[in-house]
Every structure is written in C-alpha cells, then in structure tokens.
Design a protein around this motif. Sequence first.
Motif, short mmCIF file in Angstrom:
data_model
loop_
_atom_site.label_atom_id
_atom_site.label_comp_id
_atom_site.label_asym_id
_atom_site.label_seq_id
_atom_site.Cartn_x
_atom_site.Cartn_y
_atom_site.Cartn_z
N ASN A 133 40.87 62.07 107.31
CA ASN A 133 39.45 61.90 106.98
C ASN A 133 39.28 61.24 105.61
O ASN A 133 38.43 60.37 105.43
N TYR A 134 40.07 61.67 104.64
CA TYR A 134 39.96 61.11 103.29
C TYR A 134 40.43 59.66 103.26
O TYR A 134 39.79 58.81 102.63
N VAL A 135 41.52 59.37 103.95
CA VAL A 135 42.03 58.00 103.99
C VAL A 135 40.99 57.09 104.65
O VAL A 135 40.73 55.98 104.18
N GLN A 136 40.38 57.57 105.75
CA GLN A 136 39.33 56.78 106.40
C GLN A 136 38.18 56.51 105.43
O GLN A 136 37.68 55.39 105.34
N TYR A 137 37.76 57.53 104.73
CA TYR A 137 36.68 57.40 103.75
C TYR A 137 37.04 56.34 102.70
O TYR A 137 36.25 55.43 102.42
N LEU A 138 38.22 56.45 102.10
CA LEU A 138 38.62 55.51 101.05
C LEU A 138 38.70 54.07 101.57
O LEU A 138 38.17 53.16 100.94
N GLY B 126 36.61 61.79 115.82
CA GLY B 126 35.45 61.48 116.64
C GLY B 126 35.03 62.61 117.55
O GLY B 126 33.84 62.80 117.82
N ALA B 127 35.99 63.39 118.03
CA ALA B 127 35.66 64.47 118.95
C ALA B 127 34.72 65.50 118.31
O ALA B 127 33.91 66.12 119.01
N LEU B 128 34.79 65.66 117.00
CA LEU B 128 33.95 66.65 116.33
C LEU B 128 32.48 66.24 116.26
O LEU B 128 31.61 67.07 116.02
N VAL B 129 32.21 64.96 116.45
CA VAL B 129 30.82 64.48 116.47
C VAL B 129 30.49 63.87 117.83
O VAL B 129 29.51 63.15 117.99
N GLY B 130 31.31 64.18 118.82
CA GLY B 130 31.16 63.61 120.15
C GLY B 130 29.82 63.88 120.79
O GLY B 130 29.26 63.02 121.47
N GLN C 55 22.54 59.95 119.33
CA GLN C 55 22.07 60.24 117.98
C GLN C 55 22.97 59.63 116.92
O GLN C 55 22.63 59.61 115.73
N ALA C 56 24.13 59.16 117.34
CA ALA C 56 25.11 58.58 116.41
C ALA C 56 25.94 57.57 117.19
O ALA C 56 25.96 57.57 118.42
N ARG C 57 26.61 56.74 116.45
CA ARG C 57 27.56 55.82 117.08
C ARG C 57 28.75 55.63 116.16
O ARG C 57 28.63 55.76 114.93
N ILE C 58 29.87 55.36 116.76
CA ILE C 58 31.08 55.12 116.00
C ILE C 58 31.02 53.69 115.47
O ILE C 58 30.84 52.75 116.25
N VAL C 59 31.15 53.54 114.17
CA VAL C 59 31.05 52.21 113.56
C VAL C 59 32.40 51.66 113.10
O VAL C 59 32.55 50.44 112.97
N LEU C 60 33.37 52.51 112.84
CA LEU C 60 34.72 52.10 112.47
C LEU C 60 35.70 53.11 113.04
O LEU C 60 35.40 54.30 113.10
N THR C 61 36.86 52.64 113.40
CA THR C 61 37.93 53.54 113.85
C THR C 61 39.13 53.38 112.92
O THR C 61 39.20 52.44 112.12
N SER C 62 40.08 54.26 113.08
CA SER C 62 41.32 54.14 112.30
C SER C 62 42.01 52.82 112.57
O SER C 62 42.58 52.22 111.67
N ASP C 63 41.95 52.36 113.82
CA ASP C 63 42.55 51.06 114.15
C ASP C 63 41.89 49.93 113.38
O ASP C 63 42.56 49.01 112.91
N ASP C 64 40.56 49.99 113.23
CA ASP C 64 39.84 48.96 112.48
C ASP C 64 40.32 48.90 111.03
O ASP C 64 40.28 47.84 110.40
N LEU C 65 40.75 50.04 110.51
CA LEU C 65 41.18 50.13 109.11
C LEU C 65 42.70 50.06 108.95
O LEU C 65 43.22 50.25 107.87
N ASP C 66 43.41 49.82 110.06
CA ASP C 66 44.88 49.76 110.09
C ASP C 66 45.53 51.06 109.63
O ASP C 66 46.52 51.07 108.91
N ILE C 67 44.93 52.18 110.07
CA ILE C 67 45.48 53.50 109.78
C ILE C 67 46.18 54.00 111.04
O ILE C 67 45.55 54.11 112.09
#
Length: 189
Positions: free
Chosen positions: A9-14, A54-58, A65-77
């Motif tokens: 989660n932190y790496v995604q945030y950064l 993502g499952a926690l906000v599924g 009410q929400a949509r996924i805008v970036l994934t770990s793959d998008d960020l090369d994680i």
Amino acid sequence: MGFNFGGLNYVQYLLARRAGGLTTADIDPIQFGDGNAAATAFNADHVDVYSGLGALVGEAVEKGQARIVLTSDDLDIPALGVFAARTDAIADPARRAVLQDFVGRLARYFAWYADNLDAAERIYIDRVKQSPARARYYVEFGKARLRPIDAELIRREQKIADALLEAGAIPRAIDVSSEFNTTFNAAVN
C-alpha cells in the motif's frame, strides 16, 4: 489519499504520487495503521483516494461508487507475496528437500486455482456466502502464480527500494539481491 506505512500500500502511494508529479503539499495524505483501516475510511467516504488491495474496496467498485484508476502493474510493482526460509533450513539438505516439496505443491495449487476459477467462485458463494459478483471479484484478485526469481524481478524490486530511499522511508541505499534465493526455482516451473 488514504494509505498505510509499509508494504504494498505504501509503495503504491509513493509511486502513484511520483507518477502524478505530486508532493504531499499537493494532496491531503492520511496515514492509517493498516490497510484495512485505510480501506474502511475510503468505504465510509472519509478519504477520496485509497491505496491498497482492490478486494477491500470491491463493494464500492461493484456499486459504481468508486473505480480503480491505477494498478500495481501500471506502476511496475511486482505486488509480491513471499515465502521466506531460514538460511540454515536452506543449507540443510533434508530440510531443503521438504521446502522444495512444499514450493512444488504450492505451485501446483496456484496452477489449479487459475485453471478452475469457476470452482473457486463456487466455494466463495457456497461456503463463504458471498454474492456471485463479490465471489467473482475475489476469485479474480485471488489469481496468483509462483514465479522463479530472476534478474528482471530483482531489477523491479531494486527500483522500489530506490524509490523508498528517495522518499526518505529507508535511511540508506540497499541492494535487494541479497534478499532473494533461486534455490527453489526448479520447483516453481
């Protein structure tokens, strides 16, 4: 933006913040104790952006009410879950053989799961009592595979360590290659 310190989660945030060219002055970062607390805050509409599984906000995604805008793959994680073994266990031939067997069984389980998503979905519906939509969501997020440790994986992990250093999350540069062991690659294939 809700996140928690440490882990994926932190790496995604950064990395998301860096990809957007944003600093903490540009957003309202809110650090939570763990990913579940960050997801709960997002689901309760207390934060506008959530970084984590993502499952926690599924449910919010399912309801529109929400949509996924970036994934770990998008960020090369790589978004790795890992199994760690003690160095003395790897060095001992008998214990290494047990670990090799375990890794092989685990690889076969993950392969079965990926080939039997409908059966896994039925388990979520029948045993866990999830709605069909939620069950499908969990099955899709539950797909995983064991992969051999190779130079590309280590490069991607080094990039993350370097980003953590740049953000001040770790005090000094580290070489991540010392954390990885290729002893069990044959059992993964």
